[in-house]
Write a protein that holds these residues in place. Structure first.
Motif, short mmCIF file in Angstrom:
data_model
loop_
_atom_site.label_atom_id
_atom_site.label_comp_id
_atom_site.label_asym_id
_atom_site.label_seq_id
_atom_site.Cartn_x
_atom_site.Cartn_y
_atom_site.Cartn_z
N CYS A 64 -65.55 -112.29 -22.82
CA CYS A 64 -64.05 -111.25 -22.72
C CYS A 64 -63.85 -110.32 -21.67
O CYS A 64 -62.73 -109.03 -22.12
N ALA A 65 -65.30 -110.27 -20.51
CA ALA A 65 -64.86 -109.17 -19.27
C ALA A 65 -63.41 -109.58 -18.95
O ALA A 65 -62.89 -109.79 -18.77
N PRO A 66 -63.62 -108.30 -17.98
CA PRO A 66 -62.62 -108.03 -17.34
C PRO A 66 -61.85 -109.63 -16.35
O PRO A 66 -63.36 -109.82 -16.08
N GLY A 67 -61.05 -110.09 -16.02
CA GLY A 67 -60.24 -110.79 -15.44
C GLY A 67 -60.71 -112.17 -16.02
O GLY A 67 -59.56 -113.45 -15.40
N THR A 68 -60.97 -112.03 -17.16
CA THR A 68 -60.31 -113.54 -18.44
C THR A 68 -59.71 -113.58 -19.18
O THR A 68 -58.53 -111.84 -18.95
N LEU A 69 -58.41 -114.46 -19.31
CA LEU A 69 -57.14 -113.70 -20.32
C LEU A 69 -57.32 -112.87 -21.46
O LEU A 69 -56.21 -112.34 -21.61
N LEU A 70 -58.41 -112.99 -22.46
CA LEU A 70 -58.58 -112.30 -23.18
C LEU A 70 -58.20 -110.91 -22.38
O LEU A 70 -58.72 -110.25 -24.06
N TYR A 71 -59.01 -110.61 -22.46
CA TYR A 71 -59.16 -108.69 -21.16
C TYR A 71 -57.61 -108.51 -21.03
O TYR A 71 -57.34 -107.75 -21.69
N ALA A 72 -57.31 -109.21 -20.61
CA ALA A 72 -55.96 -109.42 -19.94
C ALA A 72 -54.40 -109.21 -20.85
O ALA A 72 -54.64 -107.96 -21.33
N GLU A 73 -55.31 -109.91 -22.20
CA GLU A 73 -54.38 -109.81 -23.63
C GLU A 73 -54.73 -108.09 -24.17
O GLU A 73 -54.27 -107.47 -24.62
N ALA A 74 -56.05 -108.36 -24.04
CA ALA A 74 -56.60 -106.87 -24.95
C ALA A 74 -56.38 -105.71 -24.17
O ALA A 74 -55.11 -104.44 -25.01
N VAL A 75 -56.22 -105.79 -22.92
CA VAL A 75 -55.24 -104.29 -22.23
C VAL A 75 -53.81 -104.65 -22.59
O VAL A 75 -53.89 -102.75 -22.22
#
Ligand code: GDP
Length: 484
Positions: A64-75
């Motif tokens: 889930c860290a910054p740089g991952t797709l999941l992070y981008a989605e959450a943002v």
């Protein structure tokens, strides 16, 4: 380093009994691999369950860290303004508030909350703390990328009671029923938690609100407190906490040793000072003297309080006050004591150094008195100042014994890191030296200086008797609670 003062082999277990994950880059964080050689006490090994949870946390953080797709989605969800159920990654963002000790304790508390709730902890680190701490988790950053983050001016949100969870409740922007269902209107994309010393968001410590908050994808944590003990009052967390930390007082000790490692610039200060002044002694006593707010008295009075406390609890070497019993023949059985003073002021160093210069210590022991800095005033906005402050917290934590100041998170952190139950100088409330100079702490846990007194929850209450067995009023603050 060839040997350690406590006789534990260097290579024996540099990752603190599996507490730290292997496979990180040594050079980028020397302290992570070297701290073990400096601590004198290892009172608690991590429980197998804690290790399991930490490894699971690290895997989640990587996903889930910054740089991952999941992070981008959450943002993107955050930008769009509403939380979505079933998002894999949910976050708690740590925001800076107050001095360094306060910050370390709220980081540890926030991390514990992330462990308990399946969230990911990201830190909004300001320039005044840029290189103080190493990255704690393998293979991913914990730094929140501040540019392009949809919540503006995160570092300066301040206390913002008007945006707190409580005020969202008051304005019916989030409506929670007794079972913790957050009903219409739609759950906001983020909730700002005001958990500082004013403890605005007391409902946070109720089970029903925890259920509602679980639906919020982003939590912004604004706190200067060690609020971790208050998580025990939430039924959903109580059993889990018991399994994670079978010994209650090991909580902050293990959390701080796991999460926070001084970065290389601070580690340089720490190791240079330690080897030059503290390592040669057979025993180290850390003395932390802090005066803040109403707790100020003239230096002579504070000095006398320290001596009275020391006599009461047998901490500092006593002197032969006649001054004529010394035979100059050297120390008794080779015992040498280094007293490390941490204080913003120089007076106590001067007074203690003179004491052992003008008088022989009982038994002829050699006593050295050392103080790395005296910065005169707190300057939390300055990186160089903060590096020195952090270095001193760690130097204190390498002591066999600690004498700390009441109400000070600086002292609390040192004791927890050290794994030592300190002797705590009682605060001089109303500028009056207290009749009892100090007390031995019941545990190495920090005091939660503002528990959520008076909060009324509808969720099932925890077993009060059980709580009373391991939560206690703090030695130094009648309104505070600590684990023991
Ligand atoms: P607290 O205010 O005692 O709870 O501790 P904090 O660490 O939160 O804030 C106090 C701040 O003042 C520290 O972070 C330092 O910036 C500074 N400070 C206080 N005592 C000392 C000390 O003994 N040494 C150094 N170098 N700085 C100190």
């Amino acid at each position: 380093l060839t040997a350690m003062n406590n006789g534990v082999g260097v290579a024996a277990d540099e990752l603190l009994g599996g507490l730290l994950a292997p496979g990180m880059d040594r050079g980028s964080c020397l302290s992570r691999y070297q701290l073990l050689r400096y601590f004198k006490h290892f009172p608690y090994a991590p429980s197998p369950y804690l290790l399991e949870k930490l490894r699971a946390y690290e895997a989640r953080h990587r996903r889930c860290a910054p740089g991952t797709l999941l992070y981008a989605e959450a943002v993107e969800r955050l930008r769009s303004g509403h939380s979505a159920e079933g998002m894999e990654c949910r976050y708690i963002v740590w925001l800076p508030f107050d001095g360094l000790g306060n910050r370390m304790l709220s980081m540890a508390s926030g991390f514990l909350y992330a462990l308990l709730t399946g969230r990911v902890l990201l830190a909004a680190i300001p320039p005044d703390s840029a290189d103080l701490f190493c990255e704690p988790f393998p293979g991913a950053t914990w730094l929140l990328p501040l540019e392009d983050f949809p919540v503006a001016d995160l570092l300066h949100l301040g206390a913002r009671p008007e945006q707190s969870y409580t005020s969202l409740l008051a304005k019916k922007k989030i409506v929670v029923d007794v079972d913790g269902n957050a009903t219409a209107p739609p759950v906001p994309a983020y909730v700002y938690l005001s958990l500082g010393w004013q403890m605005v968001d007391r409902p946070f410590f109720c089970g029903e609100h925890q259920l509602a908050l679980a639906k919020v994808n982003w939590l912004m944590l604004y706190s200067d407190l060690y609020f971790a003990p208050s998580l025990y009052t939430i039924t959903e967390f109580q059993d889990e906490l018991r399994r994670l930390f079978p010994a209650k007082e090991s909580m902050s000790h293990l959390l701080l040793r796991y999460l926070l490692h001084p970065g290389n610039p601070v580690w340089g200060l720490v190791t240079r000072y330690y080897h030059s002044y503290l390592a040669p002694a057979t025993r180290r006593i850390g003395v932390q003297i802090r005066m803040a707010g109403g707790d100020t008295v003239p230096a002579d009075d504070k000095y006398n309080q320290i001596l009275a406390c020391s006599r009461q609890e047998h901490i500092l070497p006593e002197t032969n006050d006649g001054g004529n019993k010394t035979d100059g023949g050297g120390s008794d059985g080779g015992s040498t004591t280094a007293i490390l003073i941490a204080s913003l002021y120089a007076e106590y160093y001067d007074m203690l150094r003179s004491r052992y210069y003008e008088h022989a210590a009982e038994g002829g022991a050699w006593v050295g008195v050392f103080q790395p800095t005296h910065e005169e005033r707190q300057a939390t906005g300055k990186l160089v100042h903060n590096r020195k402050a952090l270095a001193e917290m760690y130097l204190l934590s390498f002591s066999e014994e600690l004498l700390t100041s009441g109400l000070s998170t600086f002292g609390y952190v040192s004791s927890s890191l050290a794994g030592v139950r300190p002797t705590i100088l009682l605060p001089a409330h109303g500028h009056k030296v207290p009749a009892t100079p100090c007390r031995r702490a019941v545990s190495m846990e920090p005091c939660n200086l503002t528990p959520p007194w008076g909060v009324k929850c509808t969720a099932k209450a925890v077993d009060g008797e059980d709580l009373a067995r391991h939560l206690k009023v703090c030695e130094d603050w009648g309104k505070g609670l600590k684990l023991f």
